[in-house]
Design a protein around this motif. Sequence first.
Motif, mmCIF file in Angstrom:
data_model
loop_
_atom_site.group_PDB
_atom_site.id
_atom_site.type_symbol
_atom_site.label_atom_id
_atom_site.label_comp_id
_atom_site.label_asym_id
_atom_site.label_seq_id
_atom_site.Cartn_x
_atom_site.Cartn_y
_atom_site.Cartn_z
ATOM 1 N N HIS A 47 0.824 -1.213 0.000
ATOM 2 C CA HIS A 47 0.000 0.000 0.000
ATOM 3 C C HIS A 47 0.855 1.260 0.000
ATOM 4 C CE1 HIS A 47 0.700 -0.792 4.320
ATOM 5 N NE2 HIS A 47 0.667 0.508 4.447
ATOM 6 N N GLY A 73 3.325 1.856 -2.164
ATOM 7 C CA GLY A 73 3.536 2.252 -3.557
ATOM 8 C C GLY A 73 4.980 2.283 -3.994
ATOM 9 N N ARG A 102 3.675 11.806 -9.980
ATOM 10 C CA ARG A 102 3.132 12.706 -8.968
ATOM 11 C C ARG A 102 1.851 13.398 -9.428
ATOM 12 N NH1 ARG A 102 8.233 16.882 -9.127
ATOM 13 N NH2 ARG A 102 7.980 17.656 -11.263
ATOM 14 N N SER A 115 -3.735 10.468 -9.227
ATOM 15 C CA SER A 115 -4.489 10.322 -7.989
ATOM 16 C C SER A 115 -3.933 9.130 -7.212
ATOM 17 C CB SER A 115 -5.967 10.085 -8.292
ATOM 18 O OG SER A 115 -6.140 8.822 -8.924
ATOM 19 N N HIS A 116 -4.345 9.013 -5.956
ATOM 20 C CA HIS A 116 -3.869 7.893 -5.138
ATOM 21 C C HIS A 116 -4.268 6.550 -5.758
ATOM 22 C CE1 HIS A 116 -2.638 5.554 -1.735
ATOM 23 N NE2 HIS A 116 -3.878 5.136 -1.492
ATOM 24 N N LYS A 123 -2.045 5.769 -8.660
ATOM 25 C CA LYS A 123 -0.720 5.352 -8.195
ATOM 26 C C LYS A 123 -0.728 3.889 -7.775
ATOM 27 C CE LYS A 123 0.865 9.919 -6.682
ATOM 28 N NZ LYS A 123 1.179 10.799 -5.523
ATOM 29 N N GLN A 124 -1.826 3.459 -7.151
ATOM 30 C CA GLN A 124 -1.933 2.050 -6.779
ATOM 31 C C GLN A 124 -1.921 1.167 -8.021
ATOM 32 O OE1 GLN A 124 -0.937 1.424 -3.871
ATOM 33 N NE2 GLN A 124 -2.696 0.374 -2.974
ATOM 34 N N GLY A 180 -6.902 3.993 1.676
ATOM 35 C CA GLY A 180 -6.963 5.386 1.236
ATOM 36 C C GLY A 180 -7.703 5.630 -0.061
ATOM 37 N N LEU A 181 -8.355 4.607 -0.636
ATOM 38 C CA LEU A 181 -9.051 4.789 -1.905
ATOM 39 C C LEU A 181 -10.498 5.212 -1.681
ATOM 40 C CD1 LEU A 181 -7.867 1.772 -4.102
ATOM 41 C CD2 LEU A 181 -6.779 4.003 -3.751
#
Length: 247
Positions: free
Chosen positions: A94, A96, A142, A145-146, A149-150, A173-174
């Motif tokens: 998680h 990343g 960067r 979004s989160h 990135k996952q 965190g999603l």
Amino acid sequence: MTASPPSPPSGFPVLCATKVTREYGPLVAVDGIDLSLHAGEFLTIFGPNGAGKTSLLRILGGGMRPTSGEVRVGGEVMDFGETEWRRRIGVLSHKGLLYGHLTLEENLRFFGDLFGIPDLDRRIPARLEEVGLADRARFQARQLSHGMKQRLALARALLHDPDLVLLDEPYTGLDPHAASVLRRVLSSLKDGERTVVMVTHNLSEGLALATRLAIQVRGRFAWEGQRGDMAGDEFERFYHGVVEGVS
């Protein structure tokens, strides 16, 4: 990494753990766990904080030596002095661990070059397509979004086409939309005959994908069974009962 080893024969377990134990002094984080998974199986492991789930996943991925017990991947005993067996495994944490200033393509190429993965010109676009990020290949990480990135981290875990994929709390965190997209991507792993072990606190997401379930409490499997053994709401009640009864 160069080329992936041949897959195990049909019917042969992709992953087999026997009496795996991990101790930290007087604390037993993983307590004599047995596990056998074949191609296409998706095991979700649930459990409260401190149950030893992440320690177990680290052992299965080769990131931690067990105090005792044995792990086989594709029939081969996991030898921590060797690296060949690592070609069978992909790991998604998680955390990343991406490089924000590099593009998506550059992140994957850096990883591929570092581990000697061949045929990156074909693999990189194929993996980005697989996780739904082909149209963002030249974006910097960067800028994502989160949830994206996952998915990029998952593309990296799949870059060498592993037989076994290990997922550590991938939904952390999603938001609901990002979780839904990730679920569709992870579902394709099962359809592609990869073997998956996922650790999660998210009961609904964990149940949605699993073919097998386990509840880990105090380092051991307090229960293990097939996904079809009970409905989702029934399992949720059962899960809380098991945890409360063992804790």
